[in-house]
Design a protein around this motif. Structure first.
Motif, mmCIF file in Angstrom:
data_model
loop_
_atom_site.group_PDB
_atom_site.id
_atom_site.type_symbol
_atom_site.label_atom_id
_atom_site.label_comp_id
_atom_site.label_asym_id
_atom_site.label_seq_id
_atom_site.Cartn_x
_atom_site.Cartn_y
_atom_site.Cartn_z
ATOM 1 N N LEU A 1 1.969 2.111 11.868
ATOM 2 C CA LEU A 1 1.335 3.188 12.632
ATOM 3 C C LEU A 1 -0.048 2.801 13.144
ATOM 4 C CD1 LEU A 1 2.236 6.272 10.402
ATOM 5 C CD2 LEU A 1 3.282 5.593 12.578
ATOM 6 N N GLY A 2 -0.547 1.631 12.731
ATOM 7 C CA GLY A 2 -1.880 1.211 13.147
ATOM 8 C C GLY A 2 -2.969 2.015 12.462
ATOM 9 N N MET A 3 -2.677 2.499 11.272
ATOM 10 C CA MET A 3 -3.602 3.358 10.531
ATOM 11 C C MET A 3 -4.382 2.521 9.511
ATOM 12 S SD MET A 3 -2.582 6.732 8.283
ATOM 13 C CE MET A 3 -1.956 7.671 9.659
ATOM 14 N N THR A 4 -5.674 2.742 9.422
ATOM 15 C CA THR A 4 -6.477 2.041 8.426
ATOM 16 C C THR A 4 -6.309 2.703 7.057
ATOM 17 O OG1 THR A 4 -8.425 3.440 8.749
ATOM 18 C CG2 THR A 4 -8.229 1.454 10.157
ATOM 19 N N GLN A 5 -6.676 1.974 6.020
ATOM 20 C CA GLN A 5 -6.659 2.550 4.679
ATOM 21 C C GLN A 5 -7.614 3.737 4.613
ATOM 22 O OE1 GLN A 5 -7.602 -0.862 2.219
ATOM 23 N NE2 GLN A 5 -5.432 -1.261 1.828
ATOM 24 N N GLN A 6 -8.740 3.616 5.276
ATOM 25 C CA GLN A 6 -9.735 4.689 5.281
ATOM 26 C C GLN A 6 -9.166 5.965 5.903
ATOM 27 O OE1 GLN A 6 -12.850 4.715 3.901
ATOM 28 N NE2 GLN A 6 -12.960 6.864 4.463
ATOM 29 N N ARG A 7 -8.514 5.813 7.060
ATOM 30 C CA ARG A 7 -7.959 6.978 7.740
ATOM 31 C C ARG A 7 -6.856 7.640 6.916
ATOM 32 N NH1 ARG A 7 -5.281 5.893 13.096
ATOM 33 N NH2 ARG A 7 -3.679 7.442 12.854
ATOM 34 N N LEU A 8 -6.004 6.840 6.287
ATOM 35 C CA LEU A 8 -4.948 7.403 5.444
ATOM 36 C C LEU A 8 -5.551 8.110 4.236
ATOM 37 C CD1 LEU A 8 -2.003 7.859 4.701
ATOM 38 C CD2 LEU A 8 -1.980 5.554 3.692
ATOM 39 N N ALA A 9 -6.556 7.491 3.645
ATOM 40 C CA ALA A 9 -7.221 8.104 2.484
ATOM 41 C C ALA A 9 -7.826 9.453 2.855
ATOM 42 C CB ALA A 9 -8.295 7.161 1.944
ATOM 43 N N GLU A 10 -8.478 9.523 3.982
ATOM 44 C CA GLU A 10 -9.075 10.787 4.430
ATOM 45 C C GLU A 10 -7.996 11.845 4.664
ATOM 46 O OE1 GLU A 10 -11.349 9.636 7.865
ATOM 47 O OE2 GLU A 10 -12.932 8.717 6.651
ATOM 48 N N ALA A 11 -6.854 11.421 5.178
ATOM 49 C CA ALA A 11 -5.764 12.364 5.466
ATOM 50 C C ALA A 11 -5.199 13.008 4.198
ATOM 51 C CB ALA A 11 -4.646 11.657 6.231
ATOM 52 N N VAL A 12 -5.288 12.288 3.085
ATOM 53 C CA VAL A 12 -4.751 12.838 1.834
ATOM 54 C C VAL A 12 -5.842 13.211 0.832
ATOM 55 C CG1 VAL A 12 -2.499 11.727 2.073
ATOM 56 C CG2 VAL A 12 -4.298 10.539 0.837
ATOM 57 N N GLY A 13 -7.103 13.067 1.228
ATOM 58 C CA GLY A 13 -8.215 13.512 0.399
ATOM 59 C C GLY A 13 -8.565 12.630 -0.781
ATOM 60 N N ILE A 14 -8.475 11.311 -0.571
ATOM 61 C CA ILE A 14 -8.857 10.371 -1.636
ATOM 62 C C ILE A 14 -9.719 9.269 -1.036
ATOM 63 C CG2 ILE A 14 -6.820 10.831 -3.060
ATOM 64 C CD1 ILE A 14 -5.541 8.295 -1.946
ATOM 65 N N LYS A 15 -10.184 8.341 -1.859
ATOM 66 C CA LYS A 15 -10.989 7.197 -1.412
ATOM 67 C C LYS A 15 -10.052 6.065 -0.981
ATOM 68 C CE LYS A 15 -15.033 8.727 -3.064
ATOM 69 N NZ LYS A 15 -16.034 9.214 -2.191
ATOM 70 N N PHE A 16 -10.506 5.239 -0.043
ATOM 71 C CA PHE A 16 -9.659 4.158 0.450
ATOM 72 C C PHE A 16 -9.320 3.155 -0.647
ATOM 73 C CE2 PHE A 16 -13.648 1.910 0.922
ATOM 74 C CZ PHE A 16 -13.314 0.577 0.742
ATOM 75 N N GLN A 17 -10.185 3.043 -1.658
ATOM 76 C CA GLN A 17 -9.910 2.116 -2.757
ATOM 77 C C GLN A 17 -8.625 2.506 -3.494
ATOM 78 O OE1 GLN A 17 -12.904 3.519 -2.169
ATOM 79 N NE2 GLN A 17 -14.560 2.042 -2.488
ATOM 80 N N GLN A 18 -8.360 3.811 -3.537
ATOM 81 C CA GLN A 18 -7.140 4.274 -4.189
ATOM 82 C C GLN A 18 -5.916 3.830 -3.396
ATOM 83 O OE1 GLN A 18 -7.213 5.668 -7.251
ATOM 84 N NE2 GLN A 18 -5.005 5.446 -7.201
ATOM 85 N N ILE A 19 -6.016 3.858 -2.073
ATOM 86 C CA ILE A 19 -4.919 3.370 -1.227
ATOM 87 C C ILE A 19 -4.680 1.891 -1.514
ATOM 88 C CG2 ILE A 19 -4.136 2.958 1.147
ATOM 89 C CD1 ILE A 19 -4.152 5.943 0.401
ATOM 90 N N GLN A 20 -5.772 1.122 -1.650
ATOM 91 C CA GLN A 20 -5.648 -0.299 -1.977
ATOM 92 C C GLN A 20 -4.896 -0.490 -3.289
ATOM 93 O OE1 GLN A 20 -9.825 -1.399 -1.989
ATOM 94 N NE2 GLN A 20 -9.619 -2.419 0.007
ATOM 95 N N LYS A 21 -5.221 0.316 -4.276
ATOM 96 C CA LYS A 21 -4.564 0.209 -5.580
ATOM 97 C C LYS A 21 -3.090 0.587 -5.504
ATOM 98 C CE LYS A 21 -8.794 0.962 -8.177
ATOM 99 N NZ LYS A 21 -9.528 1.863 -9.084
ATOM 100 N N TYR A 22 -2.779 1.616 -4.714
ATOM 101 C CA TYR A 22 -1.379 1.989 -4.535
ATOM 102 C C TYR A 22 -0.608 0.858 -3.859
ATOM 103 C CZ TYR A 22 -2.544 6.943 -5.451
ATOM 104 O OH TYR A 22 -2.953 8.126 -5.997
ATOM 105 N N GLU A 23 -1.189 0.307 -2.801
ATOM 106 C CA GLU A 23 -0.510 -0.731 -2.040
ATOM 107 C C GLU A 23 -0.291 -2.000 -2.851
ATOM 108 O OE1 GLU A 23 -2.506 -1.311 1.702
ATOM 109 O OE2 GLU A 23 -1.849 0.638 2.470
ATOM 110 N N SER A 24 -1.188 -2.305 -3.753
ATOM 111 C CA SER A 24 -1.037 -3.508 -4.583
ATOM 112 C C SER A 24 -0.148 -3.257 -5.796
ATOM 113 C CB SER A 24 -2.406 -3.999 -5.054
ATOM 114 O OG SER A 24 -2.947 -3.098 -6.010
#
Length: 135
Positions: free
Chosen positions: A20-43
């Protein structure tokens, strides 16, 4: 050590986000968390709760089942088997390494492909099949 299914869910999360061309930051904001959490989920370092998976699916415009696609069943040792879903023959599906689907070049190619109208898409697919057969 991360469970193989957690790793799979993380890979599918990253794959869809990148498609979708979405950054970790943008996805994190969409679900109300920090981008670092997205990094942890993805790894696969952190497991995704059911409610968070629901929110991520909504933000990425997919069903929750999307994250479990290509999983057929869990084996007794806790690992899992990939299915040959998606219309590919089993021998063709085995040729596609999961890492290939997360490479930037692959994602760019898929984006460009779906940016075409139906007729050019069909012609491009025919060309790719012809070139693959000639290799």
């Amino acid at each position: 050590m991360a469970h193989p299914i957690d790793l799979h869910v993380g890979q599918r999360l990253r794959q869809r986000r990148c498609l979708l061309g979405m950054t970790q930051q943008r996805l994190a904001e969409a679900v109300g968390i920090k981008f670092q959490q997205i990094q942890k989920y993805e790894s696969g370092a952190n497991r995704v709760s059911a409610s968070r998976l629901w929110a991520l699916a909504n933000a990425l415009e997919v069903s929750v089942s999307y994250f479990f696609d290509d999983l057929s069943q869990t084996k007794p040792n806790g690992s899992f088997a990939h299915s040959a879903a998606g219309g590919l023959a089993e021998d063709q599906a085995a040729l596609i390494e999961p890492e290939v689907l997360s490479e930037k070049e692959t994602i760019d190619l898929v984006r460009a492909y779906y940016g075409l109208s139906e007729e050019p898409r069909r012609r491009l697919l025919d060309l790719a099949k012809t070139l693959a057969g000639a290799a």
